[in-house]
Motif scaffolding. Structure first.
Motif, short mmCIF file in Angstrom:
data_model
loop_
_atom_site.label_atom_id
_atom_site.label_comp_id
_atom_site.label_asym_id
_atom_site.label_seq_id
_atom_site.Cartn_x
_atom_site.Cartn_y
_atom_site.Cartn_z
N TYR A 1 0.75 -1.19 -0.09
CA TYR A 1 -0.01 -0.12 0.02
C TYR A 1 1.03 1.33 -0.07
CZ TYR A 1 -3.34 3.36 1.42
OH TYR A 1 -4.38 4.53 1.56
N ARG A 2 2.03 1.42 0.53
CA ARG A 2 2.71 2.43 0.73
C ARG A 2 3.44 2.82 -0.38
NH1 ARG A 2 3.48 -0.73 5.37
NH2 ARG A 2 2.97 0.21 7.44
N VAL A 3 3.83 2.09 -1.28
CA VAL A 3 4.50 2.36 -2.64
C VAL A 3 3.68 1.63 -3.90
CG1 VAL A 3 6.58 1.99 -1.82
CG2 VAL A 3 5.54 -0.13 -2.52
N ARG A 4 2.32 1.66 -3.81
CA ARG A 4 1.50 1.51 -4.94
C ARG A 4 1.53 2.37 -6.01
NH1 ARG A 4 -4.81 2.58 -3.16
NH2 ARG A 4 -4.28 4.54 -2.25
N GLY A 5 1.64 3.64 -5.58
CA GLY A 5 2.07 4.75 -6.76
C GLY A 5 3.11 4.51 -7.54
N LEU A 6 4.03 4.42 -6.87
CA LEU A 6 5.44 4.47 -7.27
C LEU A 6 5.68 3.04 -8.03
CD1 LEU A 6 8.43 5.06 -7.36
CD2 LEU A 6 8.94 3.85 -5.23
N LEU A 7 5.02 1.79 -7.88
CA LEU A 7 5.11 0.69 -8.67
C LEU A 7 4.12 0.92 -9.83
CD1 LEU A 7 5.11 -2.08 -6.10
CD2 LEU A 7 6.88 -1.46 -7.51
N ALA A 8 3.01 1.57 -9.68
CA ALA A 8 2.11 1.97 -10.90
C ALA A 8 3.01 2.81 -11.86
CB ALA A 8 1.06 2.52 -10.45
N GLY A 9 3.67 3.63 -11.39
CA GLY A 9 4.45 4.75 -12.21
C GLY A 9 5.59 3.90 -12.86
N TYR A 10 5.85 2.70 -12.36
CA TYR A 10 7.12 1.94 -12.71
C TYR A 10 6.68 1.35 -14.02
CZ TYR A 10 10.59 -1.68 -13.34
OH TYR A 10 11.55 -2.56 -13.97
N ALA A 11 5.44 0.69 -13.80
CA ALA A 11 4.76 -0.16 -14.90
C ALA A 11 4.37 0.68 -16.11
CB ALA A 11 3.65 -0.81 -14.32
N ILE A 12 3.77 1.81 -15.81
CA ILE A 12 3.61 2.88 -17.11
C ILE A 12 4.77 3.30 -17.69
CG2 ILE A 12 2.56 5.01 -17.50
CD1 ILE A 12 0.40 4.30 -15.25
N CYS A 13 5.89 3.58 -16.82
CA CYS A 13 7.05 3.98 -17.61
C CYS A 13 7.81 2.96 -18.13
CB CYS A 13 8.21 4.16 -16.43
SG CYS A 13 9.99 4.74 -16.89
N LEU A 14 7.74 1.57 -18.01
CA LEU A 14 8.15 0.50 -18.68
C LEU A 14 7.36 0.40 -19.98
CD1 LEU A 14 8.81 -2.24 -16.37
CD2 LEU A 14 10.40 -0.98 -17.45
N PHE A 15 5.96 0.42 -19.78
CA PHE A 15 5.17 0.49 -21.21
C PHE A 15 5.45 1.55 -22.10
CE2 PHE A 15 1.13 1.56 -23.30
CZ PHE A 15 1.07 0.35 -23.76
N THR A 16 5.44 2.66 -21.79
CA THR A 16 5.63 3.89 -22.37
C THR A 16 7.34 3.90 -23.08
OG1 THR A 16 6.19 5.35 -20.78
CG2 THR A 16 3.83 5.26 -21.41
N VAL A 17 8.00 3.49 -22.40
CA VAL A 17 9.48 3.58 -22.82
C VAL A 17 9.66 2.67 -24.02
CG1 VAL A 17 11.98 3.15 -22.22
CG2 VAL A 17 10.51 4.68 -20.80
N SER A 18 9.04 1.43 -23.69
CA SER A 18 9.15 0.26 -24.80
C SER A 18 8.50 0.62 -25.99
CB SER A 18 8.70 -1.02 -24.03
OG SER A 18 7.23 -0.93 -23.61
N ILE A 19 7.29 1.18 -25.84
CA ILE A 19 6.64 1.88 -27.08
C ILE A 19 7.46 2.68 -27.73
CG2 ILE A 19 4.67 2.86 -28.07
CD1 ILE A 19 4.02 -0.15 -26.83
N SER A 20 8.02 3.54 -27.03
CA SER A 20 8.81 4.63 -27.70
C SER A 20 10.09 3.86 -28.48
CB SER A 20 9.26 5.64 -26.73
OG SER A 20 7.97 6.25 -26.21
N LEU A 21 10.71 3.32 -27.63
CA LEU A 21 11.94 2.52 -28.19
C LEU A 21 11.59 1.58 -29.47
CD1 LEU A 21 13.83 1.27 -24.98
CD2 LEU A 21 14.26 3.28 -26.56
#
Length: 508
Positions: free
Chosen positions: A416-436
């Protein structure tokens, strides 16, 4: 579906639909904003390469939502940034499309070379802030929801986003291809302003009445640092006793921080840290999978400019990847899921199945390209619209379900304490991979001069998908599901150890 009784959850779904319309409208305006640069041609797509590092701000936005400002404030700031970017983009499009101002070369270069990257930079920051916090903000509106309701809300969250993307794609494609009015581009540039204005107005009028705003959590990164620091300094339990070694598995150095081994942290805190790093590691191979998906999707991109209006309508309401994704997701949520929800495999296995489907689709494309390259006179792709239709439907279903299951996994396993951080990490992986993936695609299309470029690109996509699939399978098998806090009773442990001692045959 009990979550629909929550006004706040319904409001978040509306915001996601508007956010989907806004985000896709920016992609449609890209060529217009960069048309003032001469002698750029097809290389204009690389104009956004310097902005790609902004995608790594997604985990930072999640941390701000977790420890500083909360999900709602970060989401609201993102909406404000999107409104500013929409206003700047609309003004730029109006100037670039104005016949009176097109004679000013210096003005066009200033807008295309200076203003456009700034607009897209603000847009990316605002979009990241909204995407990272929107799902968690919606889940905050259902504090007592069951697992089934939470899973269903994530599905409807994905449906709302896909609906917004489909509306924007259909409006731009139909109005720009089926009409001959030159002012249609200027009219469509106002669509993001309308959507962001509605979001900001409803946020100002209804947020305080309808939304449940969760308080900020404790500083999770500080806890993670303290647990790692304790593990680095201690190699053995602080309190040495017979009870320390009664377990079958030898405790790791992170486990030594638990109170039952003499550490200053609870079992929940240590397990949260372990789960945090496990999620970071297990999701990393998806970068290769999503990059491979992007390359194969963009290679078969349909050029609407050479199509009739009837073909555009059939595409928008027939086999568009957004449309097929919406239909299949609704059918799955309403018809299929109630009957199979207790028989579904784990989210890790479903993500692996999606990765395997990506590998199969890339392999099928490679076979088609190989037949065309080495068997002269055989042309499979041109003149056969059914091939593109099948691919669009497959891509829409696969992408929606893969993203859906990824979000379900992150929401279910994230502390619960890092759910936003991990959600941001998942979105970062998705968007960066699409861009690459897009960058690699353009490099193959515009730099490679060999006659076998398409074949090499298809082979490269297979290698990417294969590497991502193998690495994910290995890490998914290594991953251990999160362990919740356990009730440690020293008296009970002594009784269990003593009972095993009495029951030992050596004593008798």
């Amino acid at each position: 579906m009990k979550y629909f009784y929550s006004k706040g959850a319904f409001l978040v779904l509306i915001w996601m639909c508007l956010l989907g319309i806004t985000s896709w409208s920016y992609f449609k305006m890209y060529d217009t904003l960069f048309q003032g640069i001469e002698d750029v041609g097809n290389y204009s797509q690389f104009g956004l390469v310097p902005i790609i590092p902004l995608l790594f701000l997604a985990p930072f936005a999640g941390w701000l939502a977790d420890a500083r400002f909360g999900n709602f404030k970060v989401f609201r700031a993102g909406c404000y940034l999107l409104f500013i970017a929409s206003l700047m983009a609309c003004i730029s499009v109006l100037i670039l499309e104005s016949s009176e101002l097109k004679q000013s070369t210096m003005l066009l270069h200033f807008i295309s070379g200076g203003v456009a990257p700034i607009v897209y930079g603000i847009w990316i920051i605002g979009l990241i802030a909204c995407f990272v916090t929107a799902l968690e903000l919606g889940l905050d509106q259902m504090p007592e929801a069951s697992t089934s309701n939470t899973t269903s809300f994530i599905a409807w969250f994905q449906i709302s986003l896909s609906t917004g993307l489909w509306i924007s794609d259909s409006l731009h494609t139909i109005l720009l291809e089926c009409t001959t009015n030159s002012w249609m581009v200027q009219l469509m540039s106002s669509l993001p302003i309308i959507c962001t204005s509605i979001s900001c107005c409803t946020m100002f009028l209804l947020a305080k009445k309808w939304l449940v705003i969760e308080p900020n959590t404790t500083k999770a990164l500080k806890t993670i640092y303290q647990v790692l620091k304790f593990a680095a300094k201690h190699k053995a339990p602080i309190y040495r006793s017979a009870l320390t070694y009664w377990e079958e598995n030898v405790p790791s150095r992170l486990d030594l921080g638990k109170t039952k081994y003499g550490g200053p942290f609870t079992t929940e805190q240590v397990e949260d840290v372990k789960t945090f790093f496990k999620i970071l590691i297990v999701l990393t191979p998806l970068v290769a999978v999503f990059s491979a998906t992007t390359s194969i999707q963009t290679v078969w991109y349909w050029d609407h400019t050479n199509s009739s209006c009837s073909s555009v309508l059939i595409y928008g309401f027939g086999y568009s990847p957004w449309w097929t994704g919406i239909v299949t997701m609704i059918a799955y949520e309403i018809i299929i899921y109630p009957f199979v929800k207790n028989r579904l495999p784990s989210t890790l296995k479903r993500i692996g199945f999606g990765s395997f489907c990506v590998l199969l689709s890339n392999t099928a494309y490679f076979i088609i390209i190989a037949i065309e390259e080495f068997h002269y006179g055989v042309n499979i792709t041109s003149g056969r619209s059914w091939l593109y239709m099948i691919y669009c439907a497959f891509f829409g279903v696969l992408s929606n379900f893969t993203i859906l299951v990824m979000f379900q996994f992150v929401c279910a396993q994230s502390p619960y304490r890092v759910r936003g951080l991990l959600a941001g990490y998942a979105i970062c992986l998705f968007t960066v991979s699409i861009s690459l993936g897009i960058i690699v695609l353009f490099l193959f299309n515009y730099i490679c001069e060999s006659q076998y470029c398409s074949l090499i690109q298809a082979l490269f996509s297979i290698i990417l998908a294969l590497i991502g699939f193998i690495m994910y399978c290995l890490l998914a098998r290594w991953y251990k599901w999160r362990v919740r806090d356990e009730d440690y009773n020293a008296h009970r442990v002594v009784e269990e150890v003593y009972n095993r001692y009495l029951a030992s045959p050596t004593i008798n």
